[in-house]
Design a protein around this motif. Structure first.
Motif, short mmCIF file in Angstrom:
data_model
loop_
_atom_site.label_atom_id
_atom_site.label_comp_id
_atom_site.label_asym_id
_atom_site.label_seq_id
_atom_site.Cartn_x
_atom_site.Cartn_y
_atom_site.Cartn_z
N SER A 19 0.90 -0.82 -0.07
CA SER A 19 0.09 -0.13 -0.08
C SER A 19 1.14 1.36 -0.17
O SER A 19 1.97 1.56 1.18
CB SER A 19 -0.49 -0.52 1.00
OG SER A 19 -1.48 1.34 1.15
N LYS A 20 1.17 2.30 -1.29
CA LYS A 20 1.22 4.01 -1.01
C LYS A 20 0.82 4.42 -0.14
O LYS A 20 1.29 4.77 0.73
CB LYS A 20 0.71 3.89 -2.30
CG LYS A 20 1.04 3.43 -3.37
CD LYS A 20 2.96 2.80 -3.63
CE LYS A 20 3.42 1.76 -4.11
NZ LYS A 20 4.53 0.81 -4.38
N THR A 21 -0.13 4.52 0.96
CA THR A 21 -1.22 5.46 1.84
C THR A 21 -0.70 5.03 3.12
O THR A 21 -0.32 5.95 3.92
CB THR A 21 -2.70 5.17 1.87
OG1 THR A 21 -3.22 4.05 1.80
CG2 THR A 21 -2.18 5.45 0.12
N ALA A 22 -0.23 3.59 3.28
CA ALA A 22 -0.30 3.15 4.56
C ALA A 22 1.08 3.45 5.96
O ALA A 22 0.83 3.89 6.64
CB ALA A 22 0.17 1.24 5.03
N SER A 23 1.32 4.25 4.84
CA SER A 23 3.20 4.33 6.03
C SER A 23 2.66 5.90 6.20
O SER A 23 2.93 6.41 7.74
CB SER A 23 4.26 4.74 5.11
OG SER A 23 3.60 5.75 3.83
N ALA A 24 1.80 6.91 5.59
CA ALA A 24 1.52 8.40 6.32
C ALA A 24 0.52 7.50 7.26
O ALA A 24 0.52 8.88 8.47
CB ALA A 24 0.47 8.84 5.10
N GLU A 25 -0.35 6.61 7.42
CA GLU A 25 -1.88 6.25 8.24
C GLU A 25 -0.74 6.03 9.18
O GLU A 25 -1.71 6.42 10.60
CB GLU A 25 -2.24 5.94 7.31
CG GLU A 25 -3.37 6.28 6.89
CD GLU A 25 -3.63 4.81 6.24
OE1 GLU A 25 -5.36 5.19 6.33
OE2 GLU A 25 -3.88 4.60 5.19
#
Lengths: 209, 118
Positions: A19-25
């Motif tokens: 996932s590309k967004t999991a790091s930000a979350e």
């Protein structure tokens, strides 16, 4: 943002799946709690070093999500605490090396008070404090390698930083639900175990001053 | 949004692993500050911080990755895609410049005595 109720396991799974967004979350969920916990465990360390170590731990996880094994008996948050504590030790080591190679001018030149002062680093941390933190952190990391579980590790950090209150240890051990007398007994048992371990580690690894 | 999170997002701007690096190149190429970058993407500054902390999209699945990011953070998909493409191009140019020193010397004049026309 509060830490996710599942301790970030779903986000970690997404991270593993690319996932590309999991790091930000994950960063939004864990950075602040991580910094707060590290500050509590390392009250004499400047906040900027703490924040850098917390960021390092998160970035390392983002780059290598499989470094955390969800099936082992340790939560993601606890894993991040241990990882950040190691990163903090590395930062302090670097700081120490830097200060050795580049002593502050006021340590080289004759100070006004006749040489009795002990200069602070740029961060406000004295070299004595840095060295003390290093001395304290080393047994912690060794103990981790030697197989303390996560709750024992957390209690070890508390103990190394001078915490004495039974209720604080009981909270770290997750035994607040037990009757006070039983909490006291279990805390004492663990403290004794940790003290023995600290004594052993110090006698093995810390050179006499 | 915490200042720690903003600082972490700024910190990863130099790391091509993160979308923040691509967005930084995009913003530079367009001469945009943070507010203008957020406006161009149709998002708030807080969302821009989150975007920076996302992983950089894979070139092989750019559209799908942009879809994932745009839908998660509710940003303008087309604007994000254009910004990412622009940022990637600038980044590639920088990498190729850094990797091939002396490329710009190829067009210099010949010396008068090397047989070339003057």
């Amino acid at each position: 943002m509060a830490a996710p109720p599942d301790d970030g396991l779903e986000l970690h799974r997404c991270l593993l799946e690319g996932s590309k967004t999991a790091s930000a979350e994950l960063a939004a969920a864990f950075l602040e709690p991580l910094i707060e916990r590290l500050q509590r465990n390392n009250p004499t360390i400047p906040e900027d070093l703490i924040a850098t170590a917390a960021g390092d731990a998160l970035i390392a996880l983002f780059r290598n999500p499989s470094s955390y094994k969800a099936d082992r008996n340790k939560g993601l948050f606890s894993y991040l605490i241990m990882s950040a504590q190691g990163d903090l030790l590395n930062l302090l080591n670097r700081e120490k090396d830097y200060r050795k190679k580049h002593p502050p001018l006021n340590l080289v030149e004759l100070p006004d008070d006749g040489g009795n002062s002990f200069a602070e680093t740029d961060t406000g941390l004295s070299r004595l404090e840095v060295e003390e933190e290093l001395r304290l952190a080393e047994p912690l990391l060794r103990a981790v390698r030697e197989g303390l579980d996560e709750k024992e590790c957390e209690c070890l950090v508390l103990k190394l930083h001078g915490e004495r209150r039974t209720e604080v240890f009981a909270a770290a051990m997750g035994i607040e639900h037990l009757p006070p007398s039983e909490q006291k007994e279990q805390v004492k048992k663990l403290k004794d175990k940790l003290e023995a371990r600290i004594r052993r580690e110090r006698s093995r690894h810390v050179e006499p001053s | 949004m915490s200042s720690h999170l903003e600082r972490l997002a700024k910190r990863v701007e130099d790391d091509p692993f993160f979308l923040g690096c691509i967005l930084k190149q995009y913003a530079r190429s367009e001469d945009l500050d943070d507010a203008a970058t957020a406006k161009s993407l149709g998002c708030t500054l807080e969302t821009l911080t989150m975007l920076r902390l996302c992983r950089a999209p894979d070139a092989s699945q750019l559209a799908a990755d942009v879809d994932e990011i745009a839908s998660k953070f509710e940003v303008d998909r087309t604007a994000l895609l254009l910004a990412i493409r622009r940022g990637q191009v600038v980044l590639k140019l920088q990498e190729s410049k850094a990797g091939t020193p002396g490329t710009l010397l190829a067009a210099r004049d010949r010396k008068p005595d090397d047989g070339g026309e003057s």
